[in-house]
Motif scaffolding. Structure first.
Motif, PDB file in Angstrom:
ATOM      1  N   THR A 152      -3.656  -1.920  -8.669  1.00 28.42           N
ATOM      2  CA  THR A 152      -3.907  -3.199  -9.302  1.00 28.42           C
ATOM      3  C   THR A 152      -4.381  -4.168  -8.231  1.00 28.42           C
ATOM      4  O   THR A 152      -4.512  -3.799  -7.066  1.00 28.42           O
ATOM      5  CB  THR A 152      -2.643  -3.726 -10.021  1.00 28.42           C
ATOM      6  OG1 THR A 152      -3.015  -4.781 -10.885  1.00 28.42           O
ATOM      7  CG2 THR A 152      -1.573  -4.185  -9.036  1.00 28.42           C
ATOM      8  N   PRO A 194       1.707  -5.795 -14.559  1.00 25.36           N
ATOM      9  CA  PRO A 194       1.084  -6.795 -13.704  1.00 25.36           C
ATOM     10  C   PRO A 194       1.760  -6.845 -12.335  1.00 25.36           C
ATOM     11  O   PRO A 194       2.963  -6.628 -12.227  1.00 25.36           O
ATOM     12  CB  PRO A 194       1.280  -8.116 -14.455  1.00 25.36           C
ATOM     13  CG  PRO A 194       2.137  -7.829 -15.629  1.00 25.36           C
ATOM     14  CD  PRO A 194       2.356  -6.367 -15.724  1.00 25.36           C
ATOM     15  N   TRP A 195       0.970  -7.129 -11.330  1.00 27.65           N
ATOM     16  CA  TRP A 195       1.504  -7.237  -9.975  1.00 27.65           C
ATOM     17  C   TRP A 195       2.262  -8.545  -9.828  1.00 27.65           C
ATOM     18  O   TRP A 195       1.887  -9.570 -10.397  1.00 27.65           O
ATOM     19  CB  TRP A 195       0.346  -7.213  -8.966  1.00 27.65           C
ATOM     20  CG  TRP A 195       0.812  -7.334  -7.546  1.00 27.65           C
ATOM     21  CD1 TRP A 195       1.208  -6.316  -6.734  1.00 27.65           C
ATOM     22  CD2 TRP A 195       0.933  -8.538  -6.773  1.00 27.65           C
ATOM     23  NE1 TRP A 195       1.564  -6.810  -5.508  1.00 27.65           N
ATOM     24  CE2 TRP A 195       1.416  -8.171  -5.506  1.00 27.65           C
ATOM     25  CE3 TRP A 195       0.699  -9.879  -7.036  1.00 27.65           C
ATOM     26  CZ2 TRP A 195       1.657  -9.097  -4.491  1.00 27.65           C
ATOM     27  CZ3 TRP A 195       0.934 -10.813  -6.039  1.00 27.65           C
ATOM     28  CH2 TRP A 195       1.404 -10.415  -4.782  1.00 27.65           C
ATOM     29  N   ILE A 201      -8.474   0.718 -11.479  1.00 29.35           N
ATOM     30  CA  ILE A 201      -7.759  -0.556 -11.399  1.00 29.35           C
ATOM     31  C   ILE A 201      -7.132  -0.829 -12.763  1.00 29.35           C
ATOM     32  O   ILE A 201      -7.815  -0.803 -13.781  1.00 29.35           O
ATOM     33  CB  ILE A 201      -8.704  -1.697 -10.983  1.00 29.35           C
ATOM     34  CG1 ILE A 201      -9.238  -1.415  -9.578  1.00 29.35           C
ATOM     35  CG2 ILE A 201      -7.991  -3.039 -11.053  1.00 29.35           C
ATOM     36  CD1 ILE A 201     -10.265  -2.397  -9.083  1.00 29.35           C
ATOM     37  N   VAL A 202      -5.824  -1.038 -12.751  1.00 29.76           N
ATOM     38  CA  VAL A 202      -5.077  -1.299 -13.983  1.00 29.76           C
ATOM     39  C   VAL A 202      -4.403  -2.674 -13.874  1.00 29.76           C
ATOM     40  O   VAL A 202      -4.196  -3.181 -12.775  1.00 29.76           O
ATOM     41  CB  VAL A 202      -4.022  -0.199 -14.250  1.00 29.76           C
ATOM     42  CG1 VAL A 202      -4.684   1.158 -14.439  1.00 29.76           C
ATOM     43  CG2 VAL A 202      -2.987  -0.134 -13.138  1.00 29.76           C
ATOM     44  N   TRP A 203      -4.068  -3.228 -15.012  1.00 33.22           N
ATOM     45  CA  TRP A 203      -3.422  -4.545 -15.033  1.00 33.22           C
ATOM     46  C   TRP A 203      -2.023  -4.483 -15.609  1.00 33.22           C
ATOM     47  O   TRP A 203      -1.355  -5.514 -15.736  1.00 33.22           O
ATOM     48  CB  TRP A 203      -4.282  -5.532 -15.824  1.00 33.22           C
ATOM     49  CG  TRP A 203      -5.635  -5.658 -15.216  1.00 33.22           C
ATOM     50  CD1 TRP A 203      -6.807  -5.177 -15.711  1.00 33.22           C
ATOM     51  CD2 TRP A 203      -5.956  -6.262 -13.957  1.00 33.22           C
ATOM     52  NE1 TRP A 203      -7.837  -5.449 -14.837  1.00 33.22           N
ATOM     53  CE2 TRP A 203      -7.344  -6.119 -13.754  1.00 33.22           C
ATOM     54  CE3 TRP A 203      -5.210  -6.908 -12.973  1.00 33.22           C
ATOM     55  CZ2 TRP A 203      -7.995  -6.592 -12.621  1.00 33.22           C
ATOM     56  CZ3 TRP A 203      -5.855  -7.385 -11.846  1.00 33.22           C
ATOM     57  CH2 TRP A 203      -7.231  -7.228 -11.681  1.00 33.22           C
ATOM     58  N   ASN A 204      -1.595  -3.282 -15.966  1.00 32.58           N
ATOM     59  CA  ASN A 204      -0.272  -3.123 -16.538  1.00 32.58           C
ATOM     60  C   ASN A 204       0.459  -2.024 -15.796  1.00 32.58           C
ATOM     61  O   ASN A 204      -0.071  -0.921 -15.720  1.00 32.58           O
ATOM     62  CB  ASN A 204      -0.400  -2.781 -18.021  1.00 32.58           C
ATOM     63  CG  ASN A 204       0.730  -3.350 -18.834  1.00 32.58           C
ATOM     64  OD1 ASN A 204       1.596  -4.030 -18.316  1.00 32.58           O
ATOM     65  ND2 ASN A 204       0.702  -3.057 -20.117  1.00 32.58           N
ATOM     66  N   THR A 246      -4.042  -8.502  -6.925  1.00 29.69           N
ATOM     67  CA  THR A 246      -3.108  -9.632  -7.027  1.00 29.69           C
ATOM     68  C   THR A 246      -3.487 -10.590  -8.144  1.00 29.69           C
ATOM     69  O   THR A 246      -2.636 -11.297  -8.662  1.00 29.69           O
ATOM     70  CB  THR A 246      -3.019 -10.405  -5.700  1.00 29.69           C
ATOM     71  OG1 THR A 246      -4.330 -10.803  -5.315  1.00 29.69           O
ATOM     72  CG2 THR A 246      -2.394  -9.534  -4.609  1.00 29.69           C
ATOM     73  N   CYS A 277     -10.484 -10.694  -9.545  1.00 32.60           N
ATOM     74  CA  CYS A 277     -10.595 -10.794  -8.086  1.00 32.60           C
ATOM     75  C   CYS A 277     -12.023 -10.429  -7.667  1.00 32.60           C
ATOM     76  O   CYS A 277     -12.496  -9.337  -7.973  1.00 32.60           O
ATOM     77  CB  CYS A 277      -9.594  -9.859  -7.424  1.00 32.60           C
ATOM     78  SG  CYS A 277      -9.746  -9.769  -5.631  1.00 32.60           S
ATOM     79  N   MET A 306      -6.339 -11.047 -11.688  1.00 30.29           N
ATOM     80  CA  MET A 306      -7.439 -10.569 -12.514  1.00 30.29           C
ATOM     81  C   MET A 306      -8.717 -11.288 -12.118  1.00 30.29           C
ATOM     82  O   MET A 306      -8.681 -12.458 -11.740  1.00 30.29           O
ATOM     83  CB  MET A 306      -7.145 -10.853 -13.985  1.00 30.29           C
ATOM     84  CG  MET A 306      -6.874  -9.621 -14.772  1.00 30.29           C
ATOM     85  SD  MET A 306      -6.807 -10.023 -16.517  1.00 30.29           S
ATOM     86  CE  MET A 306      -5.557  -8.879 -16.996  1.00 30.29           C
TER      87      MET A 306
END
Length: 110
Positions: free
Chosen positions: A50, A91-92, A86-89, A52, A56, A54
């Motif tokens: 991921t 979340p970082w 790249i994943v968003w779940n 830091t 980016c 969304m």
């Protein structure tokens, strides 16, 4: 998982520690951005990570840096293709950082 496979995955993680997040100046492993490294039977590598934030603007740079960091392992025939997802779940957040990263960035535990 065989010891040989685990050893290779450990070496991949070691190479990923050379990839520095350009904005934070700390490597992507200690930042907790790497969610997983998978190796299939043909020795193709899947890096799940991921960022830091969304959107980016440095996502492409980091992906290229990952592929560059693993190039030596490819050239020596230890791994084949490298794919970065790249994943968003999940979340970082700061809790995913190692103690080293928290100290380097001055993040205090609450």
């Amino acid at each position: 998982m065989t010891d040989e496979t685990q050893e290779l995955i450990d070496r991949i993680y070691a190479e990923l520690e050379t990839v520095i997040d350009p904005e934070l100046g700390v490597d992507i492993v200690n930042l907790g951005l790497i969610y997983g490294v998978d190796l299939d039977n043909e020795k193709n590598v899947q890096v799940t990570m991921t960022l830091t934030a969304m959107g980016c603007p440095l996502a492409g740079t980091i992906v290229n840096d990952i592929k560059g960091a693993l190039k030596d392992l490819q050239e020596f025939g230890e791994i084949k293709e490298v794919d970065v997802e790249i994943v968003w779940n999940p979340p970082w957040d700061k809790s995913k950082m190692s103690r080293y990263a928290k100290i380097a960035l001055g993040v205090h535990e609450s």
